[in-house]
Motif scaffolding. Sequence first.
Motif, PDB file in Angstrom:
ATOM      1  N   ASN A  80     -16.984 -84.423 -39.101  1.00 29.27           N
ATOM      2  CA  ASN A  80     -16.515 -84.374 -40.584  1.00 29.27           C
ATOM      3  C   ASN A  80     -15.916 -83.032 -41.017  1.00 29.27           C
ATOM      4  O   ASN A  80     -15.321 -83.022 -42.005  1.00 29.27           O
ATOM      5  CB  ASN A  80     -17.657 -84.619 -41.606  1.00 29.27           C
ATOM      6  N   ILE A  81     -15.942 -82.182 -40.115  1.00 30.23           N
ATOM      7  CA  ILE A  81     -15.407 -80.859 -40.523  1.00 30.23           C
ATOM      8  C   ILE A  81     -14.378 -80.580 -39.472  1.00 30.23           C
ATOM      9  O   ILE A  81     -14.401 -80.609 -38.402  1.00 30.23           O
ATOM     10  CB  ILE A  81     -16.542 -79.883 -40.311  1.00 30.23           C
ATOM     11  N   SER A  82     -13.010 -79.842 -40.229  1.00 31.21           N
ATOM     12  CA  SER A  82     -12.199 -79.215 -39.262  1.00 31.21           C
ATOM     13  C   SER A  82     -12.374 -77.575 -39.327  1.00 31.21           C
ATOM     14  O   SER A  82     -12.481 -77.095 -40.402  1.00 31.21           O
ATOM     15  CB  SER A  82     -10.911 -79.544 -39.514  1.00 31.21           C
ATOM     16  N   TYR A  83     -12.737 -77.168 -38.158  1.00 34.51           N
ATOM     17  CA  TYR A  83     -13.353 -75.692 -38.487  1.00 34.51           C
ATOM     18  C   TYR A  83     -12.048 -74.818 -37.470  1.00 34.51           C
ATOM     19  O   TYR A  83     -11.754 -75.108 -36.142  1.00 34.51           O
ATOM     20  CB  TYR A  83     -14.341 -75.538 -37.470  1.00 34.51           C
ATOM     21  N   VAL A  84     -11.451 -74.033 -38.163  1.00 34.29           N
ATOM     22  CA  VAL A  84     -10.522 -72.952 -37.574  1.00 34.29           C
ATOM     23  C   VAL A  84     -10.969 -71.677 -37.406  1.00 34.29           C
ATOM     24  O   VAL A  84     -11.176 -71.079 -38.524  1.00 34.29           O
ATOM     25  CB  VAL A  84      -9.317 -72.897 -38.324  1.00 34.29           C
ATOM     26  N   ASP A 155      -7.713 -85.409 -39.653  1.00 33.66           N
ATOM     27  CA  ASP A 155      -7.852 -86.066 -40.758  1.00 33.66           C
ATOM     28  C   ASP A 155      -9.264 -85.999 -41.334  1.00 33.66           C
ATOM     29  O   ASP A 155      -9.845 -87.063 -41.577  1.00 33.66           O
ATOM     30  CB  ASP A 155      -7.292 -87.600 -40.392  1.00 33.66           C
ATOM     31  N   ARG A 156      -9.783 -84.721 -41.597  1.00 34.77           N
ATOM     32  CA  ARG A 156     -11.127 -84.601 -41.967  1.00 34.77           C
ATOM     33  C   ARG A 156     -11.018 -83.922 -43.267  1.00 34.77           C
ATOM     34  O   ARG A 156      -9.852 -83.436 -43.558  1.00 34.77           O
ATOM     35  CB  ARG A 156     -11.788 -83.704 -41.318  1.00 34.77           C
ATOM     36  N   ASN A 157     -11.921 -84.290 -44.129  1.00 37.28           N
ATOM     37  CA  ASN A 157     -11.868 -83.742 -45.750  1.00 37.28           C
ATOM     38  C   ASN A 157     -12.540 -82.456 -45.917  1.00 37.28           C
ATOM     39  O   ASN A 157     -12.665 -81.906 -46.962  1.00 37.28           O
ATOM     40  CB  ASN A 157     -12.526 -84.768 -46.577  1.00 37.28           C
ATOM     41  N   VAL A 158     -13.384 -81.843 -44.751  1.00 38.80           N
ATOM     42  CA  VAL A 158     -14.040 -80.570 -44.915  1.00 38.80           C
ATOM     43  C   VAL A 158     -13.283 -79.589 -43.839  1.00 38.80           C
ATOM     44  O   VAL A 158     -13.079 -79.742 -42.732  1.00 38.80           O
ATOM     45  CB  VAL A 158     -15.426 -80.674 -44.633  1.00 38.80           C
ATOM     46  N   PHE A 159     -12.927 -78.370 -44.614  1.00 39.14           N
ATOM     47  CA  PHE A 159     -12.046 -77.353 -43.608  1.00 39.14           C
ATOM     48  C   PHE A 159     -13.079 -75.982 -43.880  1.00 39.14           C
ATOM     49  O   PHE A 159     -13.298 -75.549 -44.933  1.00 39.14           O
ATOM     50  CB  PHE A 159     -10.713 -77.190 -44.270  1.00 39.14           C
ATOM     51  N   LEU A 160     -13.332 -75.591 -42.671  1.00 38.47           N
ATOM     52  CA  LEU A 160     -14.054 -74.164 -42.728  1.00 38.47           C
ATOM     53  C   LEU A 160     -12.682 -73.048 -41.879  1.00 38.47           C
ATOM     54  O   LEU A 160     -12.480 -73.455 -40.860  1.00 38.47           O
ATOM     55  CB  LEU A 160     -15.098 -74.177 -41.550  1.00 38.47           C
ATOM     56  N   THR A 181      -4.655 -76.258 -50.288  1.00 40.22           N
ATOM     57  CA  THR A 181      -5.595 -76.251 -51.473  1.00 40.22           C
ATOM     58  C   THR A 181      -4.868 -77.533 -52.491  1.00 40.22           C
ATOM     59  O   THR A 181      -5.500 -77.574 -53.418  1.00 40.22           O
ATOM     60  CB  THR A 181      -5.594 -74.980 -52.433  1.00 40.22           C
ATOM     61  N   LYS A 182      -3.904 -77.993 -51.924  1.00 40.77           N
ATOM     62  CA  LYS A 182      -3.114 -78.942 -52.968  1.00 40.77           C
ATOM     63  C   LYS A 182      -3.807 -80.431 -52.964  1.00 40.77           C
ATOM     64  O   LYS A 182      -3.707 -81.159 -53.832  1.00 40.77           O
ATOM     65  CB  LYS A 182      -1.737 -79.240 -52.539  1.00 40.77           C
ATOM     66  N   ASN A 183      -4.637 -80.705 -51.842  1.00 41.71           N
ATOM     67  CA  ASN A 183      -5.372 -81.968 -51.810  1.00 41.71           C
ATOM     68  C   ASN A 183      -6.648 -81.702 -52.464  1.00 41.71           C
ATOM     69  O   ASN A 183      -7.577 -81.165 -52.283  1.00 41.71           O
ATOM     70  CB  ASN A 183      -5.576 -82.417 -50.393  1.00 41.71           C
ATOM     71  N   PRO A 184      -6.827 -82.619 -53.857  1.00 35.37           N
ATOM     72  CA  PRO A 184      -7.919 -82.678 -54.583  1.00 35.37           C
ATOM     73  C   PRO A 184      -9.056 -83.040 -53.968  1.00 35.37           C
ATOM     74  O   PRO A 184     -10.283 -83.004 -54.403  1.00 35.37           O
ATOM     75  CB  PRO A 184      -7.609 -83.520 -55.727  1.00 35.37           C
ATOM     76  N   SER A 185      -9.127 -83.952 -52.855  1.00 36.72           N
ATOM     77  CA  SER A 185     -10.275 -84.468 -52.148  1.00 36.72           C
ATOM     78  C   SER A 185     -10.689 -83.662 -51.040  1.00 36.72           C
ATOM     79  O   SER A 185     -11.866 -83.890 -50.801  1.00 36.72           O
ATOM     80  CB  SER A 185      -9.866 -85.977 -51.804  1.00 36.72           C
ATOM     81  N   SER A 186      -9.887 -82.902 -50.513  1.00 40.91           N
ATOM     82  CA  SER A 186     -10.684 -81.934 -49.435  1.00 40.91           C
ATOM     83  C   SER A 186     -11.404 -80.768 -49.868  1.00 40.91           C
ATOM     84  O   SER A 186     -11.159 -80.127 -51.213  1.00 40.91           O
ATOM     85  CB  SER A 186      -9.245 -81.113 -48.593  1.00 40.91           C
ATOM     86  N   THR A 187     -12.449 -80.622 -49.129  1.00 39.63           N
ATOM     87  CA  THR A 187     -13.295 -79.335 -49.469  1.00 39.63           C
ATOM     88  C   THR A 187     -12.973 -78.310 -48.643  1.00 39.63           C
ATOM     89  O   THR A 187     -12.951 -78.335 -47.305  1.00 39.63           O
ATOM     90  CB  THR A 187     -14.659 -79.885 -49.437  1.00 39.63           C
TER      91      THR A 187
END
Length: 211
Positions: A80-84, A155-160, A181-187
């Motif tokens: 569920n997480i995209s980690y960079v 295509d995940r909604n959580v980004f670290l 930051t423009k996508n209101p659904s992404s955390t």
Amino acid sequence: MGQELIQFESISVSYSGKKVLEDFNLSVFEGEKILLKGKSGCGKSTLFSYLMGYSKPDSGNVFFNGKPLSPLIVGNVRTNISYVPQNADVAEGNIRDFINNIFSFSSVSVSADEQSVSDILSEFSLDNSVLDKDFSDLSGGEKQRLLLAVSILLDRNVFLLDEPTSSLDSDMKEKVAEYFTKNPSSTLLIVSHDPQWEKIVDRVVEVGNKV
């Protein structure tokens, strides 16, 4: 604001006998964009490691979607997480092969078609010729932009995002910050010293013990 998605509860950690974090608490709600600030070595990146299940705090708990992090759910959390990570030297060899390999994993539920890859590379001022290069031949800024592009393709909604713009010029820093930051659904949880993030996130959280 959405429901609580991530919770760090009473996190404490010591390095070489020195307490870095003590009773750290943070609740992150769906759709929030939070910048973590603090001195180098204060534990910001370590919080990402805990959430991804790569390590454990000395004490305290981490929750994802209301469930305590454990070996039983850590695989699901990671999908569920995209980690960079801060270190952009995460690959070697041909970049096209690198991207294809990522999207061949069973844990990745989406595909990266040629047009989608081209579009997101263009968004971060990379053209398709980069796909035929060797990862080691890219500059630091190119590596960062490539990893950011891949994180979006997942295509995940959580980004670290750990110092995701440190090697970019000022204009690109701003472009990347605005894009994420423009996508209101992404955390978003961001570790960065770049002021472009501080201006547009929902909250700035200080990490580390006060001296």
